[in-house]
Design an enzyme around this catalytic site. Sequence first.
Site, PDB file in Angstrom:
ATOM      1  N   ASN A  13       0.881  -1.171   0.000  1.00 16.14           N
ATOM      2  CA  ASN A  13       0.000   0.000   0.000  1.00 16.14           C
ATOM      3  C   ASN A  13       0.922   1.225   0.000  1.00 16.14           C
ATOM      4  O   ASN A  13       1.484   1.587   1.022  1.00 16.14           O
ATOM      5  CB  ASN A  13      -0.879  -0.041   1.256  1.00 16.14           C
ATOM      6  CG  ASN A  13      -1.856   1.126   1.303  1.00 16.14           C
ATOM      7  OD1 ASN A  13      -1.803   2.030   0.465  1.00 16.14           O
ATOM      8  ND2 ASN A  13      -2.732   1.107   2.287  1.00 16.14           N
ATOM      9  N   ARG A  96      -2.508  -2.087  -3.548  1.00 12.94           N
ATOM     10  CA  ARG A  96      -3.734  -1.302  -3.342  1.00 12.94           C
ATOM     11  C   ARG A  96      -3.683  -0.119  -4.305  1.00 12.94           C
ATOM     12  O   ARG A  96      -2.732   0.663  -4.277  1.00 12.94           O
ATOM     13  CB  ARG A  96      -3.796  -0.791  -1.912  1.00 12.94           C
ATOM     14  CG  ARG A  96      -5.026   0.036  -1.696  1.00 12.94           C
ATOM     15  CD  ARG A  96      -5.047   0.687  -0.345  1.00 12.94           C
ATOM     16  NE  ARG A  96      -6.285   1.407  -0.202  1.00 12.94           N
ATOM     17  CZ  ARG A  96      -6.434   2.483   0.541  1.00 12.94           C
ATOM     18  NH1 ARG A  96      -5.430   2.956   1.230  1.00 12.94           N
ATOM     19  NH2 ARG A  96      -7.593   3.086   0.599  1.00 12.94           N
ATOM     20  N   HIS A 185     -12.952   3.000  -0.247  1.00 11.31           N
ATOM     21  CA  HIS A 185     -12.913   2.037   0.862  1.00 11.31           C
ATOM     22  C   HIS A 185     -13.539   0.693   0.454  1.00 11.31           C
ATOM     23  O   HIS A 185     -13.980  -0.073   1.308  1.00 11.31           O
ATOM     24  CB  HIS A 185     -13.703   2.528   2.094  1.00 11.31           C
ATOM     25  CG  HIS A 185     -13.066   3.638   2.861  1.00 11.31           C
ATOM     26  ND1 HIS A 185     -13.819   4.582   3.535  1.00 11.31           N
ATOM     27  CD2 HIS A 185     -11.775   3.943   3.080  1.00 11.31           C
ATOM     28  CE1 HIS A 185     -12.999   5.435   4.129  1.00 11.31           C
ATOM     29  NE2 HIS A 185     -11.760   5.082   3.866  1.00 11.31           N
ATOM     30  N   HIS A 213     -17.618   2.185   7.595  1.00 11.04           N
ATOM     31  CA  HIS A 213     -16.165   2.259   7.794  1.00 11.04           C
ATOM     32  C   HIS A 213     -15.875   3.630   8.394  1.00 11.04           C
ATOM     33  O   HIS A 213     -15.958   4.657   7.701  1.00 11.04           O
ATOM     34  CB  HIS A 213     -15.418   2.072   6.465  1.00 11.04           C
ATOM     35  CG  HIS A 213     -13.933   2.174   6.624  1.00 11.04           C
ATOM     36  ND1 HIS A 213     -13.082   1.094   6.505  1.00 11.04           N
ATOM     37  CD2 HIS A 213     -13.141   3.223   6.943  1.00 11.04           C
ATOM     38  CE1 HIS A 213     -11.840   1.485   6.734  1.00 11.04           C
ATOM     39  NE2 HIS A 213     -11.847   2.787   7.005  1.00 11.04           N
ATOM     40  N   GLY A 215     -13.060   5.649  10.185  1.00  9.41           N
ATOM     41  CA  GLY A 215     -11.673   5.813  10.618  1.00  9.41           C
ATOM     42  C   GLY A 215     -11.342   7.279  10.476  1.00  9.41           C
ATOM     43  O   GLY A 215     -12.195   8.127  10.731  1.00  9.41           O
ATOM     44  N   ASN A 216     -10.120   7.577  10.044  1.00  8.66           N
ATOM     45  CA  ASN A 216      -9.833   8.980   9.751  1.00  8.66           C
ATOM     46  C   ASN A 216     -10.635   9.393   8.518  1.00  8.66           C
ATOM     47  O   ASN A 216     -11.191  10.476   8.449  1.00  8.66           O
ATOM     48  CB  ASN A 216      -8.328   9.170   9.563  1.00  8.66           C
ATOM     49  CG  ASN A 216      -7.945  10.598   9.850  1.00  8.66           C
ATOM     50  OD1 ASN A 216      -8.647  11.306  10.587  1.00  8.66           O
ATOM     51  ND2 ASN A 216      -6.883  11.053   9.233  1.00  8.66           N
ATOM     52  N   ARG A 246     -12.085  15.942   6.889  1.00  6.99           N
ATOM     53  CA  ARG A 246     -12.892  16.238   5.688  1.00  6.99           C
ATOM     54  C   ARG A 246     -14.331  16.552   6.087  1.00  6.99           C
ATOM     55  O   ARG A 246     -14.865  15.921   7.005  1.00  6.99           O
ATOM     56  CB  ARG A 246     -12.889  15.045   4.734  1.00  6.99           C
ATOM     57  CG  ARG A 246     -11.621  14.950   3.912  1.00  6.99           C
ATOM     58  CD  ARG A 246     -11.593  13.676   3.087  1.00  6.99           C
ATOM     59  NE  ARG A 246     -10.618  12.746   3.622  1.00  6.99           N
ATOM     60  CZ  ARG A 246     -10.528  11.466   3.282  1.00  6.99           C
ATOM     61  NH1 ARG A 246     -11.336  10.949   2.398  1.00  6.99           N
ATOM     62  NH2 ARG A 246      -9.614  10.701   3.841  1.00  6.99           N
ATOM     63  N   GLU A 386      -7.935  -5.002   5.180  1.00  4.04           N
ATOM     64  CA  GLU A 386      -7.869  -4.780   3.733  1.00  4.04           C
ATOM     65  C   GLU A 386      -6.729  -5.560   3.097  1.00  4.04           C
ATOM     66  O   GLU A 386      -6.869  -6.084   1.992  1.00  4.04           O
ATOM     67  CB  GLU A 386      -7.721  -3.278   3.447  1.00  4.04           C
ATOM     68  CG  GLU A 386      -8.972  -2.512   3.853  1.00  4.04           C
ATOM     69  CD  GLU A 386      -8.776  -1.019   3.899  1.00  4.04           C
ATOM     70  OE1 GLU A 386      -8.950  -0.389   2.861  1.00  4.04           O
ATOM     71  OE2 GLU A 386      -8.455  -0.484   4.978  1.00  4.04           O
TER      72      GLU A 386
HETATM   73  P1  AMP Z   1      -8.125   4.518  10.997  1.00  3.73           P
HETATM   74  O1  AMP Z   1      -8.036   5.589   9.948  1.00  3.73           O
HETATM   75  O2  AMP Z   1      -9.055   3.416  10.659  1.00  3.73           O
HETATM   76  O3  AMP Z   1      -6.783   4.042  11.467  1.00  3.73           O
HETATM   77  O4  AMP Z   1      -8.798   5.224  12.267  1.00  3.73           O
HETATM   78  C1  AMP Z   1      -8.141   6.290  12.915  1.00  3.73           C
HETATM   79  C2  AMP Z   1      -9.065   6.939  13.888  1.00  3.73           C
HETATM   80  O5  AMP Z   1      -9.659   5.973  14.782  1.00  3.73           O
HETATM   81  C3  AMP Z   1      -8.285   7.870  14.814  1.00  3.73           C
HETATM   82  O6  AMP Z   1      -8.204   9.126  14.248  1.00  3.73           O
HETATM   83  C4  AMP Z   1      -9.101   7.883  16.065  1.00  3.73           C
HETATM   84  O7  AMP Z   1      -9.989   8.976  15.975  1.00  3.73           O
HETATM   85  C5  AMP Z   1      -9.933   6.615  16.024  1.00  3.73           C
HETATM   86  N1  AMP Z   1      -9.632   5.708  17.128  1.00  3.73           N
HETATM   87  C6  AMP Z   1      -8.682   4.748  17.192  1.00  3.73           C
HETATM   88  N2  AMP Z   1      -8.723   4.123  18.389  1.00  3.73           N
HETATM   89  C7  AMP Z   1      -9.722   4.703  19.103  1.00  3.73           C
HETATM   90  C8  AMP Z   1     -10.264   4.512  20.395  1.00  3.73           C
HETATM   91  N3  AMP Z   1      -9.774   3.576  21.224  1.00  3.73           N
HETATM   92  N4  AMP Z   1     -11.280   5.298  20.772  1.00  3.73           N
HETATM   93  C9  AMP Z   1     -11.774   6.243  19.962  1.00  3.73           C
HETATM   94  N5  AMP Z   1     -11.318   6.468  18.720  1.00  3.73           N
HETATM   95  C10 AMP Z   1     -10.305   5.716  18.287  1.00  3.73           C
END
Ligand code: AMP
Length: 403
Positions: A13, A96, A185, A213, A215-216, A246, A386
Amino acid sequence: MNPTLPMQILVLNCGSSSVKYQLYNMADETVLCGGVVEKIGQPDATCTHIWGAQSLSEPVQANDHTRALAQIRDLLLNPNRGGVQHADDIAAVGHRVVHGGETFVSATRITTGVERQIAAYNALAPLHNPPNLTGIQAARQCFPNAIQVAVFDTAFHQTLPEHAFLYPIPYALYEKDRIRKYGFHGTSHRYVSHRAAELLEKSPDTFTGITCHLGNGCSITAIQNGQSVDTSMGFTPLEGVPMGTRSGDVDPALILYLADQKGLTIAEIGHLLNRESGLLGLSGISNDLRELESTTDPRAQLAQTVFAYRIRKYIGAYLSILPPIDALVFTGGIGENSASMRAHILQDLNHLGIVLDPERNRQLDGEGEISTPNAPIRILVIPTDEERLIARETLSAVKEQND
Ligand code: AMP
């Protein structure tokens, strides 16, 4: 399994300044080793390599992606660090690739023609496709005998019907410029939908549900009989629900207003919507939900409320376009880890058959079910993977080629 089929598959990736990698033994789908090279092009580039329960983190010379991959190759060729004996033991590399436009509906063996087509989508994914291509070129140099396969983030959403992917703008913009909803995604949504089907003891092509999904980057997908029928991200990953930085959906006239009345340039507006909005923009504190959850600052609370409200609206919208669903699935850093955000999103949805069990939700660690035992709709939390799906799809693409 046919002994000529690859057993070791490397998944890559490649971002603009990082390369993440994972090496699989596909005989039993175990991860042999993996890691990341970060800060490519900078003097303080580092490599973190993990194998079994061990790991190392060290500075590396990585002026460009080819140098970074050469460093990774050295680690992958060290059996004492989870690697293989010979470069040729790695029979295929799965990449990816973020944007495959309307051309790529499944994982595809990379040829120079395929590379040209990926490059044609650079303008649609300027932050992602160019480094993905650089990674492909670097991998060809470092692993010249391996089969290179591209696995596209957009491919899963190529099943969207026309009425879902078209924007209500002049049709010529679709016909001539292919301006439409693509969705992103896809690998994550596909992976968790397959896993959800497995948990519900159904075949993936009979699974109907909504996958979130979070995440960030965040996106929600409506899945009917295993196929994506609508998704919140659009022509770019900016559309949809709010994300870390975003905005997600806004009135498009807001862009005209910012340009006309506030004198912002297109680049400044792009930065504002992509980098300064979402959880960060509303809270003024952070894009990281963990930080917002650990403070009582009212703006941090407000950012979480808007985030949850807008996701709830998408869930409601997708319930209305799908037949009765089997499950609602949460994944991504927020979806997997924040019981409090899941509860916030799902409050007062009992009348729609979505009934959260607060205790199961609080206590869950990893994968599991968080709905009440008799609720009509199962609510599942499934950690996304992924890389594993890219490895599987790479293997399928190689098999198809061999058949
Ligand atoms: P990702 O892009 O899937 O890696 O998700 C990242 C985001 O997940 C981070 O910016 C956090 O806001 C959130 N995150 C990760 N662990 C936790 C947690 N234990 N509690 C709340 N938010 C979390």
